[in-house]
Motif scaffolding. Structure first.
Motif, short mmCIF file in Angstrom:
data_model
loop_
_atom_site.label_atom_id
_atom_site.label_comp_id
_atom_site.label_asym_id
_atom_site.label_seq_id
_atom_site.Cartn_x
_atom_site.Cartn_y
_atom_site.Cartn_z
N THR A 1 0.84 -1.22 0.00
CA THR A 1 0.00 0.00 0.00
C THR A 1 0.87 1.25 0.00
O THR A 1 0.58 2.22 -0.71
CB THR A 1 -0.92 0.02 1.25
OG1 THR A 1 -1.51 -1.27 1.36
CG2 THR A 1 -1.99 1.07 1.15
N GLN A 2 1.94 1.24 0.80
CA GLN A 2 2.83 2.41 0.84
C GLN A 2 3.47 2.65 -0.53
O GLN A 2 3.54 3.77 -1.01
CB GLN A 2 3.95 2.20 1.87
CG GLN A 2 3.50 2.48 3.29
CD GLN A 2 4.40 1.78 4.32
OE1 GLN A 2 5.28 0.98 3.97
NE2 GLN A 2 4.17 2.07 5.58
N PHE A 3 3.91 1.57 -1.16
CA PHE A 3 4.52 1.72 -2.49
C PHE A 3 3.50 2.32 -3.46
O PHE A 3 3.82 3.25 -4.23
CB PHE A 3 5.06 0.40 -3.03
CG PHE A 3 5.46 0.52 -4.47
CD1 PHE A 3 6.55 1.29 -4.84
CD2 PHE A 3 4.70 -0.08 -5.47
CE1 PHE A 3 6.90 1.46 -6.18
CE2 PHE A 3 5.03 0.09 -6.81
CZ PHE A 3 6.13 0.86 -7.16
N VAL B 1 -0.68 11.12 -10.02
CA VAL B 1 -1.98 10.53 -10.37
C VAL B 1 -2.70 10.20 -9.06
O VAL B 1 -2.08 10.15 -7.99
CB VAL B 1 -1.84 9.25 -11.22
CG1 VAL B 1 -1.23 9.54 -12.57
CG2 VAL B 1 -1.05 8.17 -10.49
N LEU B 2 -3.99 9.92 -9.16
CA LEU B 2 -4.75 9.65 -7.94
C LEU B 2 -4.60 8.21 -7.45
O LEU B 2 -4.57 7.96 -6.25
CB LEU B 2 -6.24 9.98 -8.16
CG LEU B 2 -6.56 11.46 -8.34
CD1 LEU B 2 -8.04 11.66 -8.60
CD2 LEU B 2 -6.12 12.25 -7.10
N TYR B 3 -4.54 7.25 -8.39
CA TYR B 3 -4.56 5.85 -7.96
C TYR B 3 -3.49 5.01 -8.66
O TYR B 3 -3.29 5.15 -9.87
CB TYR B 3 -5.92 5.20 -8.26
CG TYR B 3 -7.06 6.00 -7.70
CD1 TYR B 3 -7.36 5.98 -6.34
CD2 TYR B 3 -7.81 6.82 -8.55
CE1 TYR B 3 -8.39 6.76 -5.83
CE2 TYR B 3 -8.85 7.60 -8.04
CZ TYR B 3 -9.12 7.56 -6.69
OH TYR B 3 -10.13 8.33 -6.18
N THR B 4 -2.85 4.17 -7.87
CA THR B 4 -1.98 3.11 -8.42
C THR B 4 -2.52 1.80 -7.87
O THR B 4 -2.79 1.68 -6.68
CB THR B 4 -0.53 3.28 -7.93
OG1 THR B 4 0.02 4.48 -8.49
CG2 THR B 4 0.35 2.10 -8.35
N VAL B 5 -2.69 0.82 -8.78
CA VAL B 5 -3.04 -0.53 -8.33
C VAL B 5 -1.92 -1.44 -8.82
O VAL B 5 -1.71 -1.57 -10.03
CB VAL B 5 -4.40 -1.00 -8.89
CG1 VAL B 5 -4.75 -2.39 -8.36
CG2 VAL B 5 -5.50 0.00 -8.57
N SER B 6 -1.19 -2.03 -7.89
CA SER B 6 -0.07 -2.88 -8.29
C SER B 6 -0.58 -4.25 -8.73
O SER B 6 -1.69 -4.65 -8.38
CB SER B 6 0.91 -3.02 -7.12
OG SER B 6 0.24 -3.61 -6.02
N CYS B 7 0.26 -4.94 -9.49
CA CYS B 7 -0.12 -6.28 -9.95
C CYS B 7 1.16 -7.06 -10.26
O CYS B 7 2.26 -6.59 -9.96
CB CYS B 7 -1.04 -6.20 -11.16
SG CYS B 7 -0.32 -5.37 -12.57
N GLY B 8 1.00 -8.24 -10.85
CA GLY B 8 2.12 -9.17 -10.95
C GLY B 8 3.14 -8.89 -12.04
O GLY B 8 4.27 -9.39 -11.97
N ASP C 1 4.22 -8.79 -4.87
CA ASP C 1 4.47 -9.30 -3.52
C ASP C 1 5.20 -8.26 -2.68
O ASP C 1 5.81 -7.31 -3.20
CB ASP C 1 5.18 -10.65 -3.56
CG ASP C 1 6.57 -10.55 -4.10
OD1 ASP C 1 7.43 -9.96 -3.42
OD2 ASP C 1 6.82 -11.06 -5.21
N ALA C 2 5.13 -8.44 -1.38
CA ALA C 2 5.63 -7.42 -0.45
C ALA C 2 7.15 -7.25 -0.54
O ALA C 2 7.67 -6.15 -0.34
CB ALA C 2 5.21 -7.76 0.97
N VAL C 3 7.87 -8.33 -0.86
CA VAL C 3 9.33 -8.22 -0.99
C VAL C 3 9.66 -7.29 -2.17
O VAL C 3 10.52 -6.40 -2.05
CB VAL C 3 9.98 -9.62 -1.19
CG1 VAL C 3 11.42 -9.49 -1.65
CG2 VAL C 3 9.90 -10.42 0.10
N GLN C 4 8.95 -7.48 -3.28
CA GLN C 4 9.20 -6.59 -4.43
C GLN C 4 8.83 -5.14 -4.08
O GLN C 4 9.54 -4.21 -4.43
CB GLN C 4 8.38 -7.03 -5.66
CG GLN C 4 8.77 -8.38 -6.22
CD GLN C 4 10.25 -8.54 -6.40
OE1 GLN C 4 10.96 -7.59 -6.75
NE2 GLN C 4 10.75 -9.73 -6.15
N ALA C 5 7.70 -4.98 -3.41
CA ALA C 5 7.26 -3.61 -3.05
C ALA C 5 8.31 -2.93 -2.17
O ALA C 5 8.59 -1.73 -2.34
CB ALA C 5 5.91 -3.66 -2.34
N ALA C 6 8.92 -3.68 -1.26
CA ALA C 6 9.93 -3.10 -0.36
C ALA C 6 11.13 -2.62 -1.18
O ALA C 6 11.68 -1.53 -0.93
CB ALA C 6 10.35 -4.14 0.68
#
Ligand SMILES: Cc1ncc(COP(=O)(O)O)c(C=O)c1O
Length: 377
Positions: free
Chosen positions: A40-42, A52-59, A233-238
């Motif tokens: 969420t932080q990323f 931009v207003l929204y980012t939705v991450s994906c694979g 995944d959270a590791v990538q986001a970090a």
């Protein structure tokens, strides 16, 4: 003689090693590996970066493009106009939805789709345009948006190779209905594995993509549409959170490398150098020259022999790929892209590439071209 790879990701990692290791270890010990606060932080930081207003991450970037088309309800019977000079993913996802890709020719100078050819390709079935910001350079988004608005077409920007790139001062991924990004390791903002995201200013599109990427579900075990499983995944986001802080400096470094190539190679008559046509917004994911007189393969071979690996992105334009034979495009139908595909050669380009390595590359290019010309004469 030192070997020079097209990309060396380990050099970039070495500079952020302790920071990245610590962030990854924190995720590992948190026990939150899928979704959760780091993701969420990323997403929030990425939205702030792009304005931009929204980012939705994906694979992956491919998933981002697929989810974008699905969210816009593009499917069988629809046509989507795009560039034939891109990675297969851009067109593959159009086909996966059941819609038909329509390819228009490119501009040789920018390598991007030629917006002046858009109108002639629009039919009653056209629903969307996917401009691809190739090699890090923005498409003329002023022209694309003007035509899209006139014909009421959606615009999905393929920003996979252009994170941080701008068109007249505004970042790509903020112009169209949806922007699609890849965090594949070699991209300007790359993780240590696959990853992607969509960006939008439309809350309902953001919610629909979120639903589709979680098995078509907003509520656990209740499924509204046929979705997919596609999460960052959270590791990538970090890791991406750390690299995002440095993205502008990485892009500045790429710009400096491009400038030095320009200085080192501009006197060579056999190569056409890439130029920035986007008002200084190019982020140089690739430094791609055009090699004249049919000498591309010979130059590539000669560089290989000298330990320098160059790449051809992309040798076969998409309208001529076996998978798209069924669409009925003929050879020579899109003459600019067919010519360019036989000329392009991407030289090593990555943050951490050293000036002395660039000099070694430039010397090798000159020597190889001289040698090829002797062979031809
Ligand atoms: C222009 C373009 N679009 C889409 C993609 C797909 O991204 P990913 O590899 O993250 O699925 C790529 C990746 O190489 C790309 O270069």
């Amino acid at each position: 003689m030192r070997k020079i790879p097209p990309v060396d990701l380990a050099r970039q990692y070495a500079k952020i090693e302790s920071e990245a290791n610590q962030a990854v270890l924190e995720v590992l010990s948190s026990g939150r590996y899928i979704n959760g606060p780091v993701v969420t932080q990323f997403e929030q930081e990425f939205s702030d970066y792009l304005n931009v207003l929204y980012t939705v991450s994906c694979g992956s970037g491919t998933a981002a493009l697929y989810l974008a088309l699905r969210a816009l309800k593009i499917g069988p019977g629809d046509e989507v106009i795009t560039s034939p000079f891109t990675f297969i993913a851009t067109a593959e996802v159009i086909t996966l939805t059941g819609a038909t890709p329509v390819f228009i020719d490119i501009q040789a100078e920018t390598f991007n789709l030629n917006p002046e050819l858009l109108e002639a390709a629009i039919t009653p079935r056209t629903r969307a345009i996917i401009p691809v910001h190739l090699y890090g350079q923005a498409v003329d988004m002023g022209r694309v948006m003007e035509i899209a608005e006139r014909y009421k077409l959606y615009v999905i920007e393929d920003c996979a190779q252009a994170t941080g790139a701008k068109w007249q001062g505004r970042k790509v991924g903020s112009f169209g209905d949806i922007g699609c990004f890849s965090f594949f390791p070699t991209k300007n903002l790359g993780g240590c594995g696959d990853g992607g995201a969509i960006t939008t200013n439309n809350v309902s599109l953001a919610q629909t993509v979120k639903m589709l990427k979680e098995h078509g579900s907003n509520k656990r075990y209740s499924h509204e549409e046929t979705g997919v499983n596609s999460r960052l995944d959270a590791v990538q986001a970090a890791i991406l959170r750390i690299k995002l802080k440095y993205l502008d400096s990485y892009n500045q470094e790429r710009y400096n490398i491009a400038q030095l190539y320009e200085n080192l190679l501009s006197h060579l008559p056999g190569v056409i150098l890439p130029k920035d046509h986007s008002s200084s917004g190019h982020v140089w994911n690739q430094y791609t020259v055009r090699v004249k007189d049919g000498l591309r393969e010979e130059l590539k071979t000669q560089l290989d022999l000298k330990g320098i690996t160059s790449m051809v992105y992309y040798p076969i334009p998409l309208h001529l790929q076996p998978v798209y034979k069924k669409l009925g495009y003929l050879k020579d139908q899109l003459p600019i892209v067919e010519g360019v595909a036989s000329e392009v050669l991407s030289l090593p380009m990555f943050p951490g590439l050293l000036p002395e390595e660039q000099k070694q590359i430039a010397y090798a290019v000159q020597e190889s071209l001289d040698y090829s010309e002797i062979l031809l004469s």
